[in-house]
Design a protein around this motif. Sequence first.
Motif, PDB file in Angstrom:
ATOM      1  N   LEU A   1       4.249  39.505 -11.202  1.00 32.05           N
ATOM      2  CA  LEU A   1       3.033  38.810 -10.773  1.00 32.05           C
ATOM      3  C   LEU A   1       1.984  38.788 -11.877  1.00 32.05           C
ATOM      4  O   LEU A   1       1.231  37.818 -12.005  1.00 32.05           O
ATOM      5  N   LEU A   2       1.936  39.829 -12.697  1.00 31.29           N
ATOM      6  CA  LEU A   2       1.002  39.853 -13.818  1.00 31.29           C
ATOM      7  C   LEU A   2       1.344  38.764 -14.831  1.00 31.29           C
ATOM      8  O   LEU A   2       0.456  38.087 -15.351  1.00 31.29           O
ATOM      9  N   MET A   3       2.627  38.547 -15.090  1.00 28.27           N
ATOM     10  CA  MET A   3       3.028  37.482 -16.012  1.00 28.27           C
ATOM     11  C   MET A   3       2.633  36.120 -15.462  1.00 28.27           C
ATOM     12  O   MET A   3       2.135  35.264 -16.189  1.00 28.27           O
ATOM     13  N   VAL A   4       2.858  35.898 -14.166  1.00 33.70           N
ATOM     14  CA  VAL A   4       2.504  34.623 -13.554  1.00 33.70           C
ATOM     15  C   VAL A   4       0.988  34.428 -13.573  1.00 33.70           C
ATOM     16  O   VAL A   4       0.489  33.349 -13.885  1.00 33.70           O
ATOM     17  N   TYR A   5       0.240  35.475 -13.265  1.00 31.44           N
ATOM     18  CA  TYR A   5      -1.214  35.364 -13.237  1.00 31.44           C
ATOM     19  C   TYR A   5      -1.779  35.092 -14.622  1.00 31.44           C
ATOM     20  O   TYR A   5      -2.693  34.276 -14.777  1.00 31.44           O
ATOM     21  N   THR A   6      -1.275  35.758 -15.652  1.00 28.74           N
ATOM     22  CA  THR A   6      -1.807  35.522 -16.994  1.00 28.74           C
ATOM     23  C   THR A   6      -1.475  34.117 -17.483  1.00 28.74           C
ATOM     24  O   THR A   6      -2.246  33.522 -18.239  1.00 28.74           O
ATOM     25  N   THR A   7      -0.342  33.570 -17.035  1.00 24.60           N
ATOM     26  CA  THR A   7      -0.026  32.182 -17.378  1.00 24.60           C
ATOM     27  C   THR A   7      -1.030  31.239 -16.730  1.00 24.60           C
ATOM     28  O   THR A   7      -1.551  30.326 -17.379  1.00 24.60           O
ATOM     29  N   LYS A   8      -1.334  31.464 -15.464  1.00 24.72           N
ATOM     30  CA  LYS A   8      -2.323  30.638 -14.771  1.00 24.72           C
ATOM     31  C   LYS A   8      -3.689  30.769 -15.423  1.00 24.72           C
ATOM     32  O   LYS A   8      -4.404  29.787 -15.626  1.00 24.72           O
ATOM     33  N   LEU A   9      -4.066  31.977 -15.784  1.00 22.15           N
ATOM     34  CA  LEU A   9      -5.358  32.220 -16.425  1.00 22.15           C
ATOM     35  C   LEU A   9      -5.448  31.485 -17.758  1.00 22.15           C
ATOM     36  O   LEU A   9      -6.468  30.862 -18.059  1.00 22.15           O
ATOM     37  N   ALA A  10      -4.400  31.523 -18.538  1.00 22.76           N
ATOM     38  CA  ALA A  10      -4.403  30.841 -19.826  1.00 22.76           C
ATOM     39  C   ALA A  10      -4.523  29.334 -19.651  1.00 22.76           C
ATOM     40  O   ALA A  10      -5.244  28.671 -20.406  1.00 22.76           O
TER      41      ALA A  10
ATOM     42  N   ALA B   1       1.144  28.625 -22.889  1.00 22.69           N
ATOM     43  CA  ALA B   1       0.830  29.711 -21.955  1.00 22.69           C
ATOM     44  C   ALA B   1       2.059  30.553 -21.642  1.00 22.69           C
ATOM     45  O   ALA B   1       1.942  31.750 -21.439  1.00 22.69           O
ATOM     46  N   GLY B   2       3.201  29.951 -21.591  1.00 26.37           N
ATOM     47  CA  GLY B   2       4.421  30.692 -21.294  1.00 26.37           C
ATOM     48  C   GLY B   2       5.160  30.085 -20.121  1.00 26.37           C
ATOM     49  O   GLY B   2       4.563  29.476 -19.248  1.00 26.37           O
ATOM     50  N   PRO B   3       6.455  30.256 -20.097  1.00 19.78           N
ATOM     51  CA  PRO B   3       7.276  29.617 -19.063  1.00 19.78           C
ATOM     52  C   PRO B   3       7.256  30.321 -17.719  1.00 19.78           C
ATOM     53  O   PRO B   3       7.802  29.815 -16.755  1.00 19.78           O
ATOM     54  N   GLN B   4       6.636  31.512 -17.617  1.00 20.91           N
ATOM     55  CA  GLN B   4       6.709  32.279 -16.378  1.00 20.91           C
ATOM     56  C   GLN B   4       6.095  31.530 -15.209  1.00 20.91           C
ATOM     57  O   GLN B   4       6.587  31.600 -14.101  1.00 20.91           O
ATOM     58  N   GLY B   5       4.995  30.865 -15.426  1.00 21.74           N
ATOM     59  CA  GLY B   5       4.317  30.218 -14.325  1.00 21.74           C
ATOM     60  C   GLY B   5       4.481  28.708 -14.310  1.00 21.74           C
ATOM     61  O   GLY B   5       3.743  28.019 -13.627  1.00 21.74           O
ATOM     62  N   PHE B   6       5.446  28.195 -15.036  1.00 16.89           N
ATOM     63  CA  PHE B   6       5.587  26.750 -15.157  1.00 16.89           C
ATOM     64  C   PHE B   6       5.750  26.081 -13.796  1.00 16.89           C
ATOM     65  O   PHE B   6       5.063  25.121 -13.485  1.00 16.89           O
ATOM     66  N   SER B   7       6.628  26.593 -12.976  1.00 17.36           N
ATOM     67  CA  SER B   7       6.876  25.938 -11.695  1.00 17.36           C
ATOM     68  C   SER B   7       5.743  26.130 -10.709  1.00 17.36           C
ATOM     69  O   SER B   7       5.607  25.381  -9.761  1.00 17.36           O
ATOM     70  N   LEU B   8       4.897  27.131 -10.927  1.00 18.24           N
ATOM     71  CA  LEU B   8       3.813  27.402  -9.991  1.00 18.24           C
ATOM     72  C   LEU B   8       2.514  26.689 -10.341  1.00 18.24           C
ATOM     73  O   LEU B   8       1.755  26.305  -9.461  1.00 18.24           O
ATOM     74  N   TRP B   9       2.230  26.518 -11.629  1.00 17.44           N
ATOM     75  CA  TRP B   9       0.894  26.066 -12.002  1.00 17.44           C
ATOM     76  C   TRP B   9       0.870  24.741 -12.772  1.00 17.44           C
ATOM     77  O   TRP B   9      -0.206  24.237 -13.068  1.00 17.44           O
TER      78      TRP B   9
END
Length: 55
Positions: A25-34, A45-53
């Motif tokens: 969740l920290l990886m996903v949140y930092t992707t959204k924040l970026a 930002a990174g691929p962790q949150g690609f599908s979410l954000w």
Amino acid sequence: MEKLWSKDYVLNIVGNLLLFVVFYLLMVYTTKLAITEFNVSVSEAGPQGFSLWAH
């Protein structure tokens, strides 16, 4: 003979699962924040949150 699913074993599994969830969740949140705060692209930002954000 000891049981396979002892109290310590189950607590270890639960603790490791919670640790994994927190870091994921920290990886996903930092992707959204970026993406939202620093206006970077999804690839930066990174691929962790690609599908979410990335919409």
